[in-house]
Design an enzyme around this catalytic site. Structure first.
Site, short mmCIF file in Angstrom:
data_model
loop_
_atom_site.label_atom_id
_atom_site.label_comp_id
_atom_site.label_asym_id
_atom_site.label_seq_id
_atom_site.Cartn_x
_atom_site.Cartn_y
_atom_site.Cartn_z
CB SER A 79 -0.90 0.06 1.12
OG SER A 79 -0.07 0.50 2.28
CE LYS A 136 -1.95 1.59 4.10
NZ LYS A 136 -1.79 0.59 4.70
#
Length: 245
Positions: A166, A204
């Site tokens: 990701s 993230k």
């Protein structure tokens, strides 16, 4: 002979890799060189690649390696290349769900005959971190690794093996090892280790959406996830990356 813009871009990429181990994005390069579009960056990168200063790593988005610098500053690059990237094999701690990561303080190894070992800093490997769907919270140290001292700039640090894709557009790939500085706050745009609902850890980009916290992926295949402020705890900030080629 490099043009002024080629030289500026080469040095910008080199400094970013030296600071964090992660190449800059095309948007960051465009802004740094004050160019109107990313097509100009593509042309500069192609020119640097043709001249043997950089290379693009195959099958990896935004992966650049500096091969050499202009002769007047080449020694600095050679010194930076003393450290060889490696992959860290971590594992998830058992019975540690819902607890925060508690890294041991980074420390210098005992002096010895090996100059590289003397100058290295030992930090604990705490297991794996998800760069994708969050995985169970990380708790236990598995082993330690040595990293260059210029990657550690004060504070407590730990390492995690990346699992997932990701964050590929930020230059972070599955199997990479990220170096994290222990912290409980972050500024918008920083890449963090976030603990969600006291039980899931993920890597993230940290953003704020009003009173909420957004955990933003660097891959269009993943949606940004939004949480109430009481559901997310920052566990550390990305400061470096180690990769095996």
């Amino acid at each position: 002979m490099l043009t002024r813009k080629q030289h500026e871009l080469l040095m910008f990429i080199h400094e970013r890799l030296k600071e964090s181990g992660i190449p800059p994005s095309f948007d960051e390069m465009k802004e740094a060189l004050d160019l109107a579009s990313k097509s100009g960056i593509h042309r500069l990168i192609t020119a640097l690649e043709e001249r043997g200063f950089i290379r693009r790593l195959p099958n990896r988005a935004r992966a650049l390696e500096v091969l050499r610098l202009p002769d007047s500053i080449a020694p600095g690059l050679n010194a930076a290349k003393k450290f060889s990237p490696s992959v860290i094999q971590g594992s998830l701690g058992q019975g540690g769900l819902g607890r925060q990561i508690k890294p041991a303080p980074s420390r210098l190894p005992a002096a010895g005959n090996d100059d590289d070992a003397v100058s290295a800093v030992s930090i604990p490997v705490m297991g794996r971190i998800a760069a994708g769907v969050p995985i169970d919270a990380i708790q236990h140290q598995t082993h330690s690794i040595s990293v260059p001292p210029d990657m550690i700039m004060g504070g407590e640090h730990y390492a995690l093996e990346v699992k997932g894709d990701s964050m590929i557009d930020a230059g972070i790939f599955d199997g990479d090892t990220v170096i994290i500085r222990n912290a409980d706050t972050a500024s918008p745009g920083e890449i963090v280790v976030a603990l969600v609902d006291e039980e899931e850890a993920t890597l993230k980009r940290f953003r704020r959406k009003g009173a909420s916290i957004a955990l933003e992926a660097a891959n269009p295949a993943y949606e940004t996830r939004i949480f109430g402020p009481d559901r997310v705890k920052v566990q550390g900030k990305l400061v470096g990356l180690i990769r095996r080629y």
